[in-house]
Design a protein around this motif. Structure first.
Motif, PDB file in Angstrom:
ATOM      1  N   LEU A 217       0.836  -1.198   0.000  1.00  0.00           N
ATOM      2  CA  LEU A 217       0.000   0.000   0.000  1.00  0.00           C
ATOM      3  C   LEU A 217       0.871   1.247   0.000  1.00  0.00           C
ATOM      4  CD1 LEU A 217      -2.557  -1.077   2.774  1.00  0.00           C
ATOM      5  CD2 LEU A 217      -2.581  -1.641   0.326  1.00  0.00           C
ATOM      6  N   THR A 218       0.597   2.157  -0.921  1.00  0.00           N
ATOM      7  CA  THR A 218       1.333   3.424  -0.969  1.00  0.00           C
ATOM      8  C   THR A 218       0.445   4.614  -0.633  1.00  0.00           C
ATOM      9  OG1 THR A 218       0.891   3.836  -3.321  1.00  0.00           O
ATOM     10  CG2 THR A 218       2.803   2.469  -2.777  1.00  0.00           C
ATOM     11  N   ASN A 219      -0.836   4.376  -0.471  1.00  0.00           N
ATOM     12  CA  ASN A 219      -1.803   5.439  -0.176  1.00  0.00           C
ATOM     13  C   ASN A 219      -2.063   5.472   1.333  1.00  0.00           C
ATOM     14  OD1 ASN A 219      -4.398   6.710   0.351  1.00  0.00           O
ATOM     15  ND2 ASN A 219      -4.728   6.711  -1.860  1.00  0.00           N
ATOM     16  N   PRO A 220      -1.804   6.598   2.006  1.00  0.00           N
ATOM     17  CA  PRO A 220      -1.968   6.637   3.465  1.00  0.00           C
ATOM     18  C   PRO A 220      -3.402   6.407   3.924  1.00  0.00           C
ATOM     19  CG  PRO A 220      -1.556   8.847   2.603  1.00  0.00           C
ATOM     20  CD  PRO A 220      -1.302   7.888   1.484  1.00  0.00           C
TER      21      PRO A 220
ATOM     22  N   ARG B 271      -7.055   2.730   6.882  1.00  0.00           N
ATOM     23  CA  ARG B 271      -8.150   1.758   6.955  1.00  0.00           C
ATOM     24  C   ARG B 271      -7.657   0.443   7.553  1.00  0.00           C
ATOM     25  NH1 ARG B 271     -11.322   0.712   1.679  1.00  0.00           N
ATOM     26  NH2 ARG B 271     -12.178  -0.823   3.132  1.00  0.00           N
ATOM     27  N   VAL B 272      -6.477  -0.006   7.119  1.00  0.00           N
ATOM     28  CA  VAL B 272      -5.923  -1.254   7.637  1.00  0.00           C
ATOM     29  C   VAL B 272      -5.631  -1.142   9.125  1.00  0.00           C
ATOM     30  CG1 VAL B 272      -3.912  -2.781   7.547  1.00  0.00           C
ATOM     31  CG2 VAL B 272      -4.990  -2.003   5.424  1.00  0.00           C
ATOM     32  N   MET B 273      -5.095  -0.002   9.548  1.00  0.00           N
ATOM     33  CA  MET B 273      -4.659   0.163  10.936  1.00  0.00           C
ATOM     34  C   MET B 273      -5.806   0.534  11.869  1.00  0.00           C
ATOM     35  SD  MET B 273      -1.338  -0.362  10.875  1.00  0.00           S
ATOM     36  CE  MET B 273      -0.457   0.551  12.138  1.00  0.00           C
ATOM     37  N   VAL B 274      -6.774   1.313  11.363  1.00  0.00           N
ATOM     38  CA  VAL B 274      -7.789   1.899  12.251  1.00  0.00           C
ATOM     39  C   VAL B 274      -9.211   1.532  11.821  1.00  0.00           C
ATOM     40  CG1 VAL B 274      -8.644   4.037  13.297  1.00  0.00           C
ATOM     41  CG2 VAL B 274      -6.212   3.820  12.753  1.00  0.00           C
TER      42      VAL B 274
ATOM     43  N   PHE C 163       4.559   5.104  15.701  1.00  0.00           N
ATOM     44  CA  PHE C 163       4.323   3.997  16.629  1.00  0.00           C
ATOM     45  C   PHE C 163       3.112   3.166  16.213  1.00  0.00           C
ATOM     46  CE2 PHE C 163       6.417   7.338  19.143  1.00  0.00           C
ATOM     47  CZ  PHE C 163       7.524   6.639  19.592  1.00  0.00           C
ATOM     48  N   GLY C 164       2.799   3.162  14.915  1.00  0.00           N
ATOM     49  CA  GLY C 164       1.600   2.476  14.467  1.00  0.00           C
ATOM     50  C   GLY C 164       0.370   3.313  14.779  1.00  0.00           C
ATOM     51  N   ASP C 165      -0.790   2.672  14.774  1.00  0.00           N
ATOM     52  CA  ASP C 165      -2.038   3.393  15.001  1.00  0.00           C
ATOM     53  C   ASP C 165      -3.120   2.383  15.339  1.00  0.00           C
ATOM     54  OD1 ASP C 165      -3.762   5.494  15.249  1.00  0.00           O
ATOM     55  OD2 ASP C 165      -3.559   6.203  13.175  1.00  0.00           O
ATOM     56  N   GLY C 166      -4.242   2.913  15.827  1.00  0.00           N
ATOM     57  CA  GLY C 166      -5.388   2.070  16.104  1.00  0.00           C
ATOM     58  C   GLY C 166      -5.179   1.184  17.316  1.00  0.00           C
ATOM     59  N   SER C 167      -5.891   0.051  17.330  1.00  0.00           N
ATOM     60  CA  SER C 167      -5.861  -0.834  18.487  1.00  0.00           C
ATOM     61  C   SER C 167      -4.520  -1.535  18.664  1.00  0.00           C
ATOM     62  CB  SER C 167      -6.967  -1.896  18.352  1.00  0.00           C
ATOM     63  OG  SER C 167      -6.738  -2.713  17.215  1.00  0.00           O
TER      64      SER C 167
END
Length: 438
Positions: A49-52, A57-60, A380-384
């Protein structure tokens, strides 16, 4: 619109040679081929994935549809089922049990240990001497995590083993991640070295846990883990699970923090004007007294410097595994599909960052930062699955920088070469120590 296959694919090995040889340049260039690009590592097909916004969506947004991915599973022989590697209800339970250890009240107490250790380090320096700053920061991070985690210094033998084995596990583990699955089963030298380093670190942790009474609160992070109880069942972590969490915290709490501290010293050494602004802020906020955790929020410019280091020296790769069918941009992902993205590539993407190769802490004071799309800054990543110790790490770095630069200036003695594994490692970082007013 069909998803393009990334250039540079080899027969049988897929994109593994390109990933291993060109690393940062290869993944940064994938944005030219679309929002989603197909990569293969041997027979394993992945989607890069190159689109933030898709990364967000994947992370959060769709985070519950994704698990840790093969990248983390390859490190299971090392860290077991620790928080960074676990999934599903078990992961949520462990995160809930561990959160109190990283609460603000505990951080205030940890900060006192960090200040004491950093002060001892800088008082050992002598004007005009050349220090290997990366080694100093690694030793400092080891001391900090040892006192925070175990309420005592790790001891010279444990520190030396961790300094030797942790970078080796990370480096060799990435070879496993990027290679076809059968490679890790072959009797290759890097597989043997990975297994040996893993065994040595497990022995260190077993030694640190040996004799620890789980019912006695020593006021350290380990006691918090041993005493934590599930609010619904009243159950505590098993000894094996505590071991896995200690391996995870010990690794993340030393390598990441040490590297952020080292690169911050490097950038401040390269830009005396920025370093002087840091010192001026430290003088104004602290007035000559030691820094505390509650001062971190007031050290605004110093925090901007740390944010800029986190942007420029970010993780190279992260991966996630689809747990249920989900549409992501032009792709319908099925359970078991792997997705990849590069925080470093997103942090330096010229579509979102002005002059991304320039170290500029002032970019964090502008309104433009507030307009950045979600998913473009993931230190530090994102989401859960955001790193549970992100406040811990940021505070430790700000406190370290404030303590060091209140007293010293650091001058690079030459260019620093960089080696990428999961993050940028300096190949030596010699710097000359000068009293701050010289």
């Amino acid at each position: 619109m069909p998803v393009r296959v990334a250039p540079g694919r080899w027969p049988l090995l897929g994109h593994t040679p390109a990933l291993l040889r060109r690393r940062v340049h290869f993944t940064a260039g994938l944005r030219e081929h679309g929002d989603v690009v197909k990569l293969s590592m041997g027979p394993l097909q992945t989607y890069f994935l190159t689109n933030p916004e898709l990364v967000h969506r994947v992370m959060v947004s769709d985070g519950s549809s994704f698990g840790t991915g093969i990248m983390f599973r390859k490190f299971r022989p090392y860290a077991g089922n620790g928080l960074a590697l676990s999934d599903g209800p078990f992961h949520r339970r462990q995160r809930k049990l561990m959160l109190p250890a990283f609460g603000r009240q505990n951080l205030r107490r940890y900060a006192e240990l960090w200040v004491r250790a950093t002060t001892a380090l800088v008082e050992s320096w002598r004007p005009g001497e050349v220090r290997q700053i990366d080694a100093d920061m690694q030793a400092l991070a080891m001391t900090n995590v040892g006192e925070t985690l175990f309420g005592t210094e790790l001891g010279e033998e444990a520190i030396n083993e961790a300094r030797r084995s942790i970078p080796l596990v990370i480096q060799l583990g990435m070879y496993r991640v990027l290679s076809p699955g059968f490679v890790e089963k072959l009797p290759l030298p890097f597989n043997r070295r990975f297994d040996q380093a893993t065994a040595r670190m497990k022995s260190v942790v077993h030694g640190l846990l040996e004799g620890r009474d789980p019912d006695v609160d020593h006021g350290d992070l380990l006691s918090t883990l041993l005493l934590a109880e599930d609010a619904e069942t009243g159950e505590r972590m098993t000894r094996e699970q505590v071991h896995d969490e200690v391996m995870t915290v010990l690794t993340a709490g030393t390598e990441t923090t040490a590297l952020i501290l080292a690169w911050t010293c490097h950038e401040l050494g390269r830009d005396p004007a920025v370093a002087e602004r840091v010192r001026a802020e430290v003088d104004q906020v602290l007035g000559g007294r030691p820094v505390t955790f509650d001062d971190v929020a007031a050290l605004v410019y110093t925090g901007q410097v740390v944010s800029e280091v986190l942007r420029m020296y970010a993780l190279w790769l992260l991966m996630r595994r689809t747990e249920q069918e989900v549409d992501l941009g032009p792709v319908r992902l099925r359970p078991g599909d792997e997705v990849m993205f590069s925080p470093l590539a997103l942090h330096t993407d010229p579509r979102y960052w002005d002059h991304p190769d320039v170290f500029d802490p002032d970019r964090w004071s502008t309104d433009r930062v507030k307009t950045l799309p979600p998913g473009v800054f993931l230190p530090f990543g994102d989401g859960s699955r955001q790193c549970i110790g992100h406040l811990f790490a940021r505070a430790e770095v700000v406190i370290g920088v404030a303590t060091i630069f209140a007293r010293w200036s650091l001058e690079p003695t030459g260019p620093v070469r960089v080696r990428y594994t999961t993050i940028a490692y300096p190949r030596g970082m010699p710097m000359t120590v000068r009293p701050r007013d010289q």
